[in-house]
Design an enzyme around this catalytic site. Structure first.
Site, PDB file in Angstrom:
ATOM      1  N   SER A  31       5.627 -31.866 -56.341  1.00 12.52           N
ATOM      2  CA  SER A  31       6.520 -30.820 -55.816  1.00 12.52           C
ATOM      3  C   SER A  31       6.760 -30.972 -54.318  1.00 12.52           C
ATOM      4  CB  SER A  31       5.898 -29.441 -56.046  1.00 12.52           C
ATOM      5  OG  SER A  31       5.845 -29.167 -57.412  1.00 12.52           O
ATOM      6  N   HIS A  50      11.907 -31.440 -58.124  1.00  8.50           N
ATOM      7  CA  HIS A  50      11.644 -32.618 -58.965  1.00  8.50           C
ATOM      8  C   HIS A  50      12.985 -33.196 -59.429  1.00  8.50           C
ATOM      9  CE1 HIS A  50       7.256 -32.011 -59.542  1.00  8.50           C
ATOM     10  NE2 HIS A  50       7.579 -30.769 -59.254  1.00  8.50           N
ATOM     11  N   HIS A 105       6.162 -30.814 -66.573  1.00  8.22           N
ATOM     12  CA  HIS A 105       4.898 -30.083 -66.708  1.00  8.22           C
ATOM     13  C   HIS A 105       4.815 -29.438 -68.077  1.00  8.22           C
ATOM     14  CE1 HIS A 105       6.168 -30.044 -62.459  1.00  8.22           C
ATOM     15  NE2 HIS A 105       4.884 -30.108 -62.157  1.00  8.22           N
ATOM     16  N   TYR A 157       3.989 -26.347 -68.522  1.00  9.87           N
ATOM     17  CA  TYR A 157       4.533 -24.969 -68.444  1.00  9.87           C
ATOM     18  C   TYR A 157       6.045 -24.912 -68.620  1.00  9.87           C
ATOM     19  CZ  TYR A 157       5.628 -26.033 -63.514  1.00  9.87           C
ATOM     20  OH  TYR A 157       6.108 -26.610 -62.378  1.00  9.87           O
ATOM     21  N   GLU A 158       6.722 -26.062 -68.537  1.00 11.75           N
ATOM     22  CA  GLU A 158       8.175 -26.056 -68.773  1.00 11.75           C
ATOM     23  C   GLU A 158       8.495 -25.929 -70.267  1.00 11.75           C
ATOM     24  OE1 GLU A 158      10.360 -29.013 -66.032  1.00 11.75           O
ATOM     25  OE2 GLU A 158       8.243 -29.498 -65.773  1.00 11.75           O
ATOM     26  N   ALA A 179       1.168 -30.902 -55.408  1.00  7.27           N
ATOM     27  CA  ALA A 179       0.941 -29.780 -54.493  1.00  7.27           C
ATOM     28  C   ALA A 179      -0.163 -28.944 -55.117  1.00  7.27           C
ATOM     29  CB  ALA A 179       2.208 -28.962 -54.347  1.00  7.27           C
ATOM     30  N   MET A 204      -1.038 -27.427 -61.267  1.00  6.72           N
ATOM     31  CA  MET A 204      -0.521 -27.323 -62.638  1.00  6.72           C
ATOM     32  C   MET A 204      -0.051 -28.671 -63.195  1.00  6.72           C
ATOM     33  SD  MET A 204       1.743 -23.896 -62.039  1.00  6.72           S
ATOM     34  CE  MET A 204       1.140 -22.523 -61.051  1.00  6.72           C
ATOM     35  N   SER A 205      -0.575 -29.758 -62.660  1.00  6.47           N
ATOM     36  CA  SER A 205      -0.084 -31.078 -63.104  1.00  6.47           C
ATOM     37  C   SER A 205      -1.219 -32.098 -63.064  1.00  6.47           C
ATOM     38  CB  SER A 205       1.054 -31.531 -62.186  1.00  6.47           C
ATOM     39  OG  SER A 205       0.546 -31.801 -60.891  1.00  6.47           O
ATOM     40  N   ASN A 240      -1.226 -24.003 -49.904  1.00  8.15           N
ATOM     41  CA  ASN A 240      -1.570 -22.572 -49.753  1.00  8.15           C
ATOM     42  C   ASN A 240      -3.049 -22.351 -50.069  1.00  8.15           C
ATOM     43  OD1 ASN A 240      -0.265 -23.157 -52.604  1.00  8.15           O
ATOM     44  ND2 ASN A 240      -1.736 -21.490 -52.918  1.00  8.15           N
ATOM     45  N   HIS A 249       6.690 -20.419 -55.159  1.00  7.95           N
ATOM     46  CA  HIS A 249       7.051 -21.840 -55.255  1.00  7.95           C
ATOM     47  C   HIS A 249       7.789 -22.283 -53.993  1.00  7.95           C
ATOM     48  CE1 HIS A 249       7.687 -25.671 -57.156  1.00  7.95           C
ATOM     49  NE2 HIS A 249       9.000 -25.552 -57.177  1.00  7.95           N
TER      50      HIS A 249
HETATM   51  N1  HPA Z   1      -2.117 -22.774 -57.888  1.00  8.72           N
HETATM   52  C1  HPA Z   1      -1.613 -23.625 -58.804  1.00  8.72           C
HETATM   53  N2  HPA Z   1      -0.730 -24.569 -58.496  1.00  8.72           N
HETATM   54  C2  HPA Z   1      -0.331 -24.667 -57.232  1.00  8.72           C
HETATM   55  C3  HPA Z   1      -0.817 -23.815 -56.225  1.00  8.72           C
HETATM   56  C4  HPA Z   1      -1.757 -22.808 -56.576  1.00  8.72           C
HETATM   57  O1  HPA Z   1      -2.231 -22.002 -55.747  1.00  8.72           O
HETATM   58  N3  HPA Z   1      -0.204 -24.187 -55.060  1.00  8.72           N
HETATM   59  C5  HPA Z   1       0.594 -25.245 -55.376  1.00  8.72           C
HETATM   60  N4  HPA Z   1       0.531 -25.529 -56.673  1.00  8.72           N
END
Ligand code: HPA
Length: 267
Positions: free
Chosen positions: A24, A55, A77, A79-80, A107, A205-206, A229, A241
């Site tokens: 990402s 992406h 992903h 989740y998609e 990320a 998430m990947s 973050n 996001h």
């Molecule tokens: N959690 C899950 N996926 C992420 C995060 C997070 O805090 N930041 C960037 N991708």
């Protein structure tokens, strides 16, 4: 051999030995003088077009330091709504066309106040907390065994090499354990607490499906998280996001430089 592998091999002159997946917010890998071929995922039957912002969905070949490299600009992903098994094919295409090494980026949120936004974390291991495994289902023995060993999934030798490159390039690279959560919602503070107790450093998430598939078929793998973050509950800031993308962009120069210097140095 998968259909997309045949399409790619017809198009390219030299087989790539190293593959890169951009996570990402990362989009500037090859510069224009390095690029050879650009194939949109829409032309490749084994690649799913990503639906998430950040992406793009292109498979690009190029040359870095005399080495043939292929880069996936964007990934899909779970989740998609993708079937976890469908994440196997792109990685197996990389295997079919000759890739020996895969460098994955993502990320991620930080579980530790000391790991700030903008930090790069070299993943040394993972906890698959996603509830999914892309290898569930019939095993294709052409790619690997039914039960594959994961004790060196984040290849130690390659990690040592990239650590050296990091030092030389003056790019700080600490190691950590990545937890994969399915998403698409960010984790709850209670889930983050649980992951901290389990010994994780970053969450995303990947990556885990790709590492499992690559390891299964014998591609050596490195994975690097860009921390975008503090994870839920570590700060008062609302997660988004948008923040993931903008914070990843800020660290883009460093992570791309690190990967390119690694490729140039690699013997
Ligand atoms: N959690 C899950 N996926 C992420 C995060 C997070 O805090 N930041 C960037 N991708």
């Amino acid at each position: 051999m998968l259909k997309s592998s045949k399409i790619i091999l017809k198009k390219i002159k030299n087989k790539p030995e190293i593959a890169v997946i951009l996570g990402s917010g990362l989009s500037n890998f090859f510069n224009s003088s390095e690029i050879k071929e650009n194939i949109p995922y829409s032309k490749l039957p084994d690649f799913i077009k990503p639906t998430v912002k950040g992406h793009s969905g292109n498979l690009v070949t190029g040359i870095i330091g005399k080495k043939n490299v292929i880069c996936m600009y964007g990934r899909s992903h779970i989740y998609e709504g993708n079937n976890p098994q469908d994440l196997k094919a792109p990685i197996r295409v990389l295997k079919d066309i000759g890739c020996k090494i895969l460098i994955i980026t993502n990320a991620a949120g930080s579980l530790n106040k000391k790991i700030k936004s903008g930090s790069l974390i070299l993943i040394k291991d993972h906890i698959n907390w996603s509830g999914f495994n892309p290898l569930i289902g019939p095993n294709d023995e052409n790619y690997g065994p039914r039960f594959n060993d994961m004790s060196n999934a984040y290849n130690l030798q390659l990690r040592k090499k990239i650590q050296k490159v990091g030092k030389k390039s003056k790019i700080k690279l600490n190691e950590g354990i990545y937890a994969m959560y399915s998403g698409p919602n960010f984790e709850t503070p209670a889930e983050i607490n649980a992951l901290k107790i389990l010994g994780c450093d970053v969450v995303g998430m990947s990556t885990v499906p790709e590492v499992i598939i690559a390891n299964h078929c014998g591609i050596k793998t490195l994975a690097i998280s860009v921390v975008t973050n503090y994870a839920a509950g570590l700060s008062k800031k609302k997660l988004s996001h948008k923040e993931t993308l903008s914070e990843a962009k800020k660290a883009e120069k460093d992570i791309i430089k690190l990967i390119k210097n690694f490729i140039i140095d690699y013997k």
